[in-house]
Design an enzyme around this catalytic site. Structure first.
Site, PDB file in Angstrom:
ATOM      1  CE1 TYR A  58      -2.801  -3.518   0.430  1.00 41.35           C
ATOM      2  CE2 TYR A  58      -3.086  -2.792   2.414  1.00 41.35           C
ATOM      3  CZ  TYR A  58      -3.494  -3.224   1.326  1.00 41.35           C
ATOM      4  OH  TYR A  58      -4.581  -4.818   1.764  1.00 41.35           O
TER       5      TYR A  58
HETATM    6  N1  NAP Z   1      -5.583  -9.196   1.542  1.00 41.01           N
HETATM    7  C1  NAP Z   1      -5.761  -8.492   0.118  1.00 41.01           C
HETATM    8  O1  NAP Z   1      -5.381  -8.991  -0.812  1.00 41.01           O
HETATM    9  C2  NAP Z   1      -6.722  -6.872   0.369  1.00 41.01           C
HETATM   10  C3  NAP Z   1      -7.315  -6.631  -0.726  1.00 41.01           C
HETATM   11  C4  NAP Z   1      -8.057  -5.477  -0.767  1.00 41.01           C
HETATM   12  C5  NAP Z   1      -7.963  -5.215   0.660  1.00 41.01           C
HETATM   13  N2  NAP Z   1      -7.505  -5.285   2.213  1.00 41.01           N
HETATM   14  C6  NAP Z   1      -7.798  -4.662   3.049  1.00 41.01           C
HETATM   15  O2  NAP Z   1      -9.008  -4.640   3.500  1.00 41.01           O
HETATM   16  C7  NAP Z   1      -9.092  -3.003   3.523  1.00 41.01           C
HETATM   17  C8  NAP Z   1     -10.493  -2.462   3.548  1.00 41.01           C
HETATM   18  O3  NAP Z   1     -11.108  -2.680   1.910  1.00 41.01           O
HETATM   19  P1  NAP Z   1     -11.653  -1.713   0.959  1.00 41.01           P
HETATM   20  O4  NAP Z   1     -10.455  -0.522   1.534  1.00 41.01           O
HETATM   21  O5  NAP Z   1     -10.531  -2.318  -0.469  1.00 41.01           O
HETATM   22  O6  NAP Z   1     -12.571  -1.562   0.833  1.00 41.01           O
HETATM   23  P2  NAP Z   1     -14.088  -0.962   2.376  1.00 41.01           P
HETATM   24  O7  NAP Z   1     -13.614  -1.403   3.234  1.00 41.01           O
HETATM   25  O8  NAP Z   1     -15.341  -1.504   1.387  1.00 41.01           O
HETATM   26  O9  NAP Z   1     -13.909   0.535   1.801  1.00 41.01           O
HETATM   27  C9  NAP Z   1     -13.578   1.669   2.467  1.00 41.01           C
HETATM   28  C10 NAP Z   1     -13.914   2.708   1.641  1.00 41.01           C
HETATM   29  O10 NAP Z   1     -15.307   3.070   1.545  1.00 41.01           O
HETATM   30  C11 NAP Z   1     -15.678   4.563   1.749  1.00 41.01           C
HETATM   31  N3  NAP Z   1     -15.766   4.734   3.436  1.00 41.01           N
HETATM   32  C12 NAP Z   1     -15.482   3.843   3.726  1.00 41.01           C
HETATM   33  N4  NAP Z   1     -16.792   4.531   5.138  1.00 41.01           N
HETATM   34  C13 NAP Z   1     -17.456   4.992   4.700  1.00 41.01           C
HETATM   35  C14 NAP Z   1     -18.432   5.062   5.879  1.00 41.01           C
HETATM   36  N5  NAP Z   1     -18.778   5.448   6.612  1.00 41.01           N
HETATM   37  N6  NAP Z   1     -19.304   6.151   4.281  1.00 41.01           N
HETATM   38  C15 NAP Z   1     -18.851   6.244   3.581  1.00 41.01           C
HETATM   39  N7  NAP Z   1     -17.848   6.638   2.749  1.00 41.01           N
HETATM   40  C16 NAP Z   1     -16.897   4.512   3.803  1.00 41.01           C
HETATM   41  C17 NAP Z   1     -13.882   4.958   2.037  1.00 41.01           C
HETATM   42  O11 NAP Z   1     -13.500   5.596   0.395  1.00 41.01           O
HETATM   43  P3  NAP Z   1     -13.924   7.058  -0.083  1.00 41.01           P
HETATM   44  O12 NAP Z   1     -13.933   8.100   0.198  1.00 41.01           O
HETATM   45  O13 NAP Z   1     -12.709   6.937  -1.292  1.00 41.01           O
HETATM   46  O14 NAP Z   1     -15.287   6.717  -0.567  1.00 41.01           O
HETATM   47  C18 NAP Z   1     -12.853   3.861   2.276  1.00 41.01           C
HETATM   48  O15 NAP Z   1     -11.823   4.025   1.750  1.00 41.01           O
HETATM   49  C19 NAP Z   1      -7.313  -2.451   3.553  1.00 41.01           C
HETATM   50  O16 NAP Z   1      -7.594  -0.799   3.835  1.00 41.01           O
HETATM   51  C20 NAP Z   1      -6.763  -2.837   3.386  1.00 41.01           C
HETATM   52  O17 NAP Z   1      -6.505  -3.166   4.139  1.00 41.01           O
HETATM   53  C21 NAP Z   1      -6.669  -6.795   1.800  1.00 41.01           C
END
Ligand code: NAP
Length: 328
Positions: A58
């Site tokens: 990241y």
């Molecule tokens: N192991 C792997 O291969 C892998 C892959 C992907 C992710 N991950 C991990 O999982 C974590 C979470 O996944 P993700 O970041 O892909 O997706 P997510 O948690 O489904 O979505 C996060 C995004 O949604 C928006 N958001 C979050 N809470 C909100 C709220 N209450 N109201 C409005 N918008 C909100 C924000 O972006 P905006 O404000 O820009 O809309 C935020 O960055 C990552 O940070 C990472 O640590 C791991």
């Protein structure tokens, strides 16, 4: 906030973990102010979150750096998960871990994950290097991400991962077909990444056209979208039909849609926690509310039913992007 014990009860983690990918401000997420990132981590701690997930990938270590700086002297009060990627040879893993430790400003990582399985180097070599890091006290527990039944079965004779981190949310239920049962059989708990389907489950996007291009590249979107490279047709109509129906359930129940979607996941068998991204204190406070929310059986059933057609359409391929290394 509810807490769960993992790693043979050696770690007690908040059921809501803060995912720190978006803090990288990379091509997927767009720019992110460091002050906002630091304030978000501090707000997470204030909301009872003691579990943070990051990776060397990241922002090429930048997410780890910001997390380390934000935690400061609270480092020992929290559980940090990090990951190495595409560096499966022993010497590379050792080097990756040293870099992550420097980035985080710490001398141990609580949960060290294989980010994606590598099939170029035998698992035995990677696991040996990880075990050596554990013996040296540089990592406390070993974990994996994106391991399907085949990879899980191959690694189990070498180590038992403390968790398998997988993509799972109301709009992405592919792991329910084969992977979740395989994890249950192996007694490996699941931590769920992208639990809000990268923001879709907040209800803030009205159509696929509203979703920033860097994010509109998962297999839910049409392969014609500029950043998509999966070559599939996607399921945009089904996705936005499901979102409207989920929003209605939340509205009728008087619940925040984002927190309700996380609470649905926390109620699934075999799930140890949700790893949810946030870019502002307000977002993480909303998301942390899921840690105190239990859905009624009726709401759970309605959400299951609404998203079942999408689950069936997308099938059992759990890889959100069709990554070169795939899940198997
Ligand atoms: N192991 C792997 O291969 C892998 C892959 C992907 C992710 N991950 C991990 O999982 C974590 C979470 O996944 P993700 O970041 O892909 O997706 P997510 O948690 O489904 O979505 C996060 C995004 O949604 C928006 N958001 C979050 N809470 C909100 C709220 N209450 N109201 C409005 N918008 C909100 C924000 O972006 P905006 O404000 O820009 O809309 C935020 O960055 C990552 O940070 C990472 O640590 C791991």
């Amino acid at each position: 906030m509810k807490y769960k014990k993992i790693a043979q009860e050696q770690l007690e983690v908040s059921s809501v973990c803060m995912g720190c990918w978006a803090l990288a401000g990379d091509a997927t997420w767009g720019s992110q102010e460091k002050a906002d990132s630091i304030a978000t981590v501090r707000a997470a701690i204030d909301a009872g979150i003691n579990f943070f997930d990051t990776a060397e990938l990241y922002g090429k270590g930048y997410s780890e750096q910001v997390l380390g700086e934000a935690l400061g002297s609270d480092r020992d009060k929290v559980v940090i998960g990090s990951k190495f990627i595409r560096r499966a040879k022993a010497a590379d893993i050792t080097a990756a871990c040293e870099e992550s430790l420097t980035n985080l400003g710490t001398d141990y990582i609580d949960l060290y994950h294989i980010h994606w399985p590598s099939r170029e180097v035998p698992f035995a070599e990677s696991v040996r290097a990880m075990e050596d890091l554990k013996s040296a006290g540089k990592v406390r527990h070993l974990a994996v991400c994106n391991f399907g039944p085949g990879d899980l079965s191959d690694i189990l004779g070498l180590m038992t991962p403390v968790v398998n981190q997988l993509p799972y949310n109301l709009l992405w239920r592919a792991i329910e077909f084969e992977i979740l049962p395989a994890c249950a059989d192996a007694e490996v708990p699941v931590t769920c990444y992208s639990p809000m389907m990268q923001g879709l489950l907040t209800g803030k996007f009205r159509s696929a056209a509203d979703v920033p291009a860097g994010r509109a590249r998962t297999r839910l979107y049409s392969g014609d979208r500029p950043e998509a490279s999966h070559g599939e047709s996607g399921a945009e109509e089904e996705v936005f039909t499901a979102i409207a129906a989920i929003a209605k359930v939340a509205d009728e129940a008087g619940l925040d849609m984002a927190a309700m979607s996380l609470a649905w996941l926390l109620g699934r068998e075999g799930v140890a926690g949700v790893i949810v991204g946030a870019r502002t204190p307000e977002q993480i406070r909303h998301n942390a509310a899921a840690g105190d929310m239990a859905l009624t059986p009726d709401i759970t059933r309605r959400l299951d039913k609404i998203t079942e057609p999408l689950k069936q359409k997308m099938g059992s391929n759990a890889d959100m992007w069709n990554c070169p290394s795939r899940m198997r």
